[in-house]
Design an enzyme around this catalytic site. Sequence first.
Site, PDB file in Angstrom:
ATOM      1  N   ARG A 274       0.830  -1.198   0.000  1.00 37.71           N
ATOM      2  CA  ARG A 274       0.000   0.000   0.000  1.00 37.71           C
ATOM      3  C   ARG A 274       0.866   1.250   0.000  1.00 37.71           C
ATOM      4  NH1 ARG A 274      -3.775   0.164   4.835  1.00 37.71           N
ATOM      5  NH2 ARG A 274      -1.874  -0.479   5.903  1.00 37.71           N
TER       6      ARG A 274
ATOM      7  N   SER B  33       7.598  -5.537   6.583  1.00 37.58           N
ATOM      8  CA  SER B  33       7.267  -6.552   7.589  1.00 37.58           C
ATOM      9  C   SER B  33       7.903  -7.912   7.288  1.00 37.58           C
ATOM     10  CB  SER B  33       5.750  -6.669   7.720  1.00 37.58           C
ATOM     11  OG  SER B  33       5.209  -5.457   8.154  1.00 37.58           O
TER      12      SER B  33
ATOM     13  N   ASP C 249       5.311  -3.669  11.026  1.00 33.89           N
ATOM     14  CA  ASP C 249       3.926  -3.305  11.281  1.00 33.89           C
ATOM     15  C   ASP C 249       3.620  -3.119  12.762  1.00 33.89           C
ATOM     16  OD1 ASP C 249       4.273  -5.990  11.792  1.00 33.89           O
ATOM     17  OD2 ASP C 249       2.542  -6.679  10.661  1.00 33.89           O
TER      18      ASP C 249
END
Length: 495
Positions: free
Chosen positions: A110, A179, A232
């Site tokens: 994203r 991540s 994250d």
Amino acid sequence: MVMRKVVVGTAIACAAAVCATAALVVRHRMKSRGKWARALAILKEFEEKCETPIGKLRQVADAMTVEMHAGLASEGGSKLKMLISYVDNLPTGDEKGHFYALDLGGTNFRVIRVHLGGKDKGVTNPDVEEVSIPHHLMVGSSHELFDFIAETLAKFIHSEPEELHPPPGRQRELGFTFSFPVRQTSIASGTLIKWTKGFNIEDAVGEDVVEELNKSLEKVGLDMRVSALVNDTIGTLAGGRYYNQDVVAAVILGTGTNAAYVERAQAIPKWHGLLPKSGEMVINMEWGNFRSLHLPLTEYDQSLDADSLNPGEQIFEKLISGMYLGDIARRVLLRIAEEAEFFGDTVPPKLKIPFILRTPDMSAMHHDTSSDLKVVANKLRDILEISNTSLKMRKIVVGVCDIVATRGARLAAAGIFGILKKIGRDTVRVVEKEKSVVALDGALFEHYIEFRTSLEGALKELLGEDAAKSNVIEQANDGSGIGAAMLAASHSQYL
């Protein structure tokens, strides 16, 4: 006379047939009772092995605390990596301006832009674009992957209205949520230890992922600086702290699991740099790799671990995360099917397929409140091709789901309690109205209500009534993305 003999013979034959039929019925009933008794015995045995009384949870929490100390003392001193994040300056809520985040943690990534308006306005106008990563880029070369990401980022920024363009001489600043296991070397650099989640790009291992991204950003002519490299969990902690200064830790409970918390810099013996001005350092625990003799492991957990891609590793994660809960339940049901002919004379072939029963499906069955457990029946039929189940059978299935979820939730609570204990927040706060908040994110916590309820209940049980009033869990909002943008702001070169 002959007729009488025939009648008598017929009567005897009929009586014998009735007796035989009756005997078959009795044997069938006895066999059914035996199967049912065996199914109940397997369920009871599983429940006993998964028990998490408060005493055991305290032992797990104490073991977690011990491992935390060991991991902070030296590299390799514990199963917990206790990675230094170099985040020593968490958001205060005063940050202002436009900041960006790149969230790469799976098969999608994203790109996010947020406007931070300080304490008065908070986060406004978040823009998010989600992009799927083609499979060939997940196993290709490093420059191919990062070029693709940079090109997407460039398109996102080129579509911005002119009023969002930074003034001359000022770079756009980016928080990069990556991540995957990384050995951090500064707030904005870190070398990739290994790929997970289906990625396998060999030439990226051991390389600085920020440097790789920067090369690709230069290729597309994008003047952008990575201000913070985080995972994250740390993004969740930052996002939580932006809204609430009482946040001291963050936990992800989704497909995988991890935890991060704020530690006193002086309590990190392996830290050899200058003490940060804040006196604090965020620690990425990588708590999924925690293990202890106090964890209630069963033969189902051992077989799952042995069949996994990483046997002997991530034991805690395999007990509490969404990736594995459904498959633990499947393994229990498979044994009941094999030993008690629970679903018929033959074992349903689909039940033998690893991970065919996903945790969201397990959650749906666990939450079934219909009188006839219709959801359970539909899931068994649609996923496992098991039809014509009785209500008693469906209740057994729900029982298996309940045992698996309850154990996982209570163990997660023990882990959180261990963190609070390590930083001295497990008792009644001396300062009036002072609170310790744990930001929690992840689909497992958000959507599996029975799991969440069990976790919150166990944590209150561990803390005690008085301490529970000042230690609370709050659901986080998109920490992995927006939290990274906030860290870019709190580590901005212009503030």
